[in-house]
Write a protein that holds these residues in place. Structure first.
Motif, PDB file in Angstrom:
ATOM      1  N   SER A  34     -11.507   2.007 -30.596  1.00  0.00           N
ATOM      2  CA  SER A  34     -11.793   3.434 -30.674  1.00  0.00           C
ATOM      3  C   SER A  34     -13.223   3.668 -31.149  1.00  0.00           C
ATOM      4  O   SER A  34     -13.761   2.928 -31.976  1.00  0.00           O
ATOM      5  CB  SER A  34     -10.814   4.109 -31.640  1.00  0.00           C
ATOM      6  N   SER A  35     -13.844   4.728 -30.628  1.00  0.00           N
ATOM      7  CA  SER A  35     -15.224   5.053 -31.014  1.00  0.00           C
ATOM      8  C   SER A  35     -15.360   5.257 -32.519  1.00  0.00           C
ATOM      9  O   SER A  35     -16.455   5.119 -33.067  1.00  0.00           O
ATOM     10  CB  SER A  35     -15.694   6.301 -30.259  1.00  0.00           C
ATOM     11  N   THR A  38     -16.270   1.469 -33.871  1.00  0.00           N
ATOM     12  CA  THR A  38     -17.182   0.512 -33.226  1.00  0.00           C
ATOM     13  C   THR A  38     -18.164  -0.093 -34.226  1.00  0.00           C
ATOM     14  O   THR A  38     -18.492  -1.288 -34.134  1.00  0.00           O
ATOM     15  CB  THR A  38     -17.955   1.189 -32.092  1.00  0.00           C
ATOM     16  N   ALA A  50     -16.600   1.292 -26.651  1.00  0.00           N
ATOM     17  CA  ALA A  50     -15.817   2.348 -27.294  1.00  0.00           C
ATOM     18  C   ALA A  50     -14.726   2.858 -26.371  1.00  0.00           C
ATOM     19  O   ALA A  50     -14.977   3.134 -25.186  1.00  0.00           O
ATOM     20  CB  ALA A  50     -16.721   3.495 -27.709  1.00  0.00           C
TER      21      ALA A  50
END
Length: 388
Positions: A34-35, A38, A50
């Protein structure tokens, strides 16, 4: 090699340790996450991609109950990214929530796909899993896979179509994950006899690059005796105001000091004896605590036991009641208090026993010595080399 994971902070953290160990062993690691997370992997992987799931995560956080289709959005969003980033992988490693997608991609690309799990799926049904060790768990595992199948079905159909694989009338995780190899990153010392899987040992998270404790926290720790930790991690389905009040009252009555970790629920209380903090690596924080009261997420359980501190579990959901039950069965805690039944009186009574009965600390220290005999990431590397 591709490593992918999705979930809460506690779900993600152990995989930073996995990525670091793989890179140190000479593997070229690509991480898909998930962003939100990162930045936790940039020092431990050659490439980090991401998953654009932040919008769905925000909606899930804002709701007490989410429509089933909302949960489907996560795998359907992740599927194209995983398909694109797997093209050059010689091995795919996936956490439980990404494994069904990676199993299909591995089939289509003829690349080995291995599950790297910090929990077993059957543990999300703790009452069933806690029955006869083998039969109860087998039933819980099948039931959990059937219950989760609807969440993954659209993404699995998309991947099978994209890869030219035969489409199936029905797609369940029982079928998708059949014959898949899985490595379990949990301490063998916590697992009941008859558990049908081999465990590598816990995968210790890496600290965020450049992390240092804040001055407020250091000053608080230096001002008095070791405090009690209170934290519920990424649990947001809690009555925050009620929890704050219970913690404050318990701290006052027992005459202890406390560090509260805000978590996703936004816990907060500030007095001369209570400090609220944000994110803080548990491997640094817990050895400085007198005891820990927490939600019994698997990562927090391992961290508190590794620090050798008395632990009181207050489970909220999913696999947390399973781990809380194991702590109690092993005699490592005086009680399990489900979050929905938590009161100041119950917390005060159980925490007082934990703090003043030396047998819990003695048992936990013996447990720690046993658990530390397993080299979690070292054992995982040995298993992974079998698939390359």
């Amino acid at each position: 090699m591709l490593l992918t994971t999705w979930g809460s902070t506690g779900d993600i953290a152990p995989y930073t340790g996995v990525a670091a160990a793989l890179t140190a062993a000479g593997h070229q690691v690509t991480v898909v996450v998930s962003s939100r997370y990162t930045n936790r992997f940039t020092m431990h992987a050659a490439h980090v991609h991401a998953l654009p799931t932040e919008k769905q995560e925000d909606v899930l956080l804002a709701r007490k109950r989410a429509h089933p289709r909302l949960w489907q959005h996560i795998p359907t969003t992740a599927a194209p990214v995983l398909l694109r980033t797997s093209a050059e992988a010689d091995l795919i490693l996936a956490n439980p929530l990404m494994h069904p997608l990676c199993a299909v991609i591995g089939e289509g690309l003829n690349v080995p796909s291995v599950g790297v799990y910090t929990i077993a799926l059957g543990m999300i049904l703790p009452r069933l899993a806690a029955g006869h060790a083998a039969n109860g768990y087998a039933l819980a595992d099948k039931a959990a896979k059937l219950a989760l199948s609807h969440m993954f079905a659209p993404a699995v159909r998309y991947l099978r179509h994209s890869l030219g694989l035969p489409l199936r009338r029905t797609e369940t995780l029982l079928r998708t994950l059949r014959d898949q190899q899985i490595c379990y990153g949990m301490s063998e010392a916590l697992i009941p006899a008859g558990f049908p899987h081999t465990t590598t040992g816990h995968w210790t998270p890496c600290r965020p690059d450049g992390w240092q404790p804040g001055r407020r926290l250091l000053d608080f720790l230096e001002r008095g005796p070791a405090p009690v930790y209170f934290g519920f991690g990424s649990m947001y389905r809690t009555d925050t105001a009620k929890l704050n009040q219970i913690i404050e009252e318990t701290v006052r009555i027992l005459g202890v000091r406390a560090v509260i970790q805000a978590g996703w629920g936004g816990l907060h209380a500030e007095t001369d004896d209570i400090l609220t903090i944000g994110e803080c690596p548990h491997d640094w924080l817990f050895p400085r605590m007198r005891a820990a009261v927490h939600h019994a997420g698997v990562g927090t359980v391992h961290a508190s036991l590794s620090a050798g501190i008395p632990t009181l579990p207050v489970p909220v959901m999913l696999d947390q009641p399973y781990w809380a039950g194991r702590l109690h069965t092993l005699g490592l805690t005086p009680a399990v208090i489900p979050a929905r039944h938590l009161t100041a009186e119950r917390l005060e009574h159980s925490l007082s026993r934990l703090l003043h009965q030396d047998m819990y600390t003695e048992r936990i220290l013996k447990f720690r010595d046993r658990a530390q005999k397993q080299d979690g990431t070292g054992n995982l590397l040995t298993e992974i080399n079998r698939y390359l």
